[in-house]
Motif scaffolding. Structure first.
Motif, short mmCIF file in Angstrom:
data_model
loop_
_atom_site.label_atom_id
_atom_site.label_comp_id
_atom_site.label_asym_id
_atom_site.label_seq_id
_atom_site.Cartn_x
_atom_site.Cartn_y
_atom_site.Cartn_z
N ARG A 102 58.47 44.10 60.91
CA ARG A 102 58.93 42.82 61.46
C ARG A 102 57.76 41.85 61.61
O ARG A 102 57.88 40.66 61.31
CB ARG A 102 59.59 43.03 62.84
N ILE A 103 56.64 42.36 62.09
CA ILE A 103 55.45 41.53 62.29
C ILE A 103 54.94 41.02 60.95
O ILE A 103 54.63 39.83 60.80
CB ILE A 103 54.36 42.30 63.06
N ASN A 104 54.85 41.89 59.96
CA ASN A 104 54.38 41.48 58.64
C ASN A 104 55.31 40.45 58.01
O ASN A 104 54.85 39.51 57.35
CB ASN A 104 54.20 42.69 57.73
N ALA A 105 56.60 40.60 58.22
CA ALA A 105 57.56 39.63 57.71
C ALA A 105 57.37 38.27 58.39
O ALA A 105 57.40 37.22 57.73
CB ALA A 105 58.99 40.13 57.92
N ALA A 106 57.15 38.28 59.70
CA ALA A 106 56.92 37.04 60.44
C ALA A 106 55.62 36.37 59.99
O ALA A 106 55.57 35.15 59.82
CB ALA A 106 56.87 37.32 61.94
N ILE A 107 54.59 37.16 59.75
CA ILE A 107 53.30 36.63 59.28
C ILE A 107 53.48 35.95 57.93
O ILE A 107 53.01 34.84 57.71
CB ILE A 107 52.25 37.75 59.20
N ALA A 108 54.20 36.61 57.04
CA ALA A 108 54.43 36.04 55.71
C ALA A 108 55.28 34.78 55.79
O ALA A 108 55.00 33.78 55.12
CB ALA A 108 55.09 37.09 54.82
N GLU A 109 56.31 34.82 56.62
CA GLU A 109 57.23 33.68 56.74
C GLU A 109 56.54 32.45 57.32
O GLU A 109 56.76 31.33 56.86
CB GLU A 109 58.40 34.09 57.62
#
Length: 65
Positions: free
Chosen positions: A49-56
Motif C-alpha cells: 500500500r505504501i509503495n503504491a501511494a509513493i508511486a501514485e
C-alpha cells in the motif's frame, strides 16, 4: 483533487510529504518511515500500500533529512 495531488513533485514547500503518503496508504507516518528504512519489520500488504501511494503521489525521499 486532494491538496497533496495539487503539489509539485519536487523539493520545497510544495513537495509531497511523508504525511501525504501515510494518509494515502491509510497508515501512520511512523509506519511509512519504517517501511522505507527497515522494510522487513512492516507487513507485506502494508508495504505494498505504501509503495503504491509513493508511486501514485510521486514522493521523493530527501536524502539530506
Amino acid at each position: 483533487m486532494a491538496p497533496a495531488e495539487k503539489r509539485r513533485q519536487k523539493r520545497g514547500p510544495d513537495a509531497i510529504r511523508l504525511s501525504d503518503v501515510a494518509a494515502r496508504a491509510n497508515c501512520s507516518t511512523a509506519t511509512v518511515s519504517r517501511a522505507l528504512n527497515t522494510p522487513s519489520v512492516v507487513a507485506k500488504d502494508v508495504r505494498e500500500r505504501i509503495n503504491a501511494a509513493i508511486a501514485e503521489l510521486g514522493y521523493l525521499r530527501n536524502s539530506a533529512a
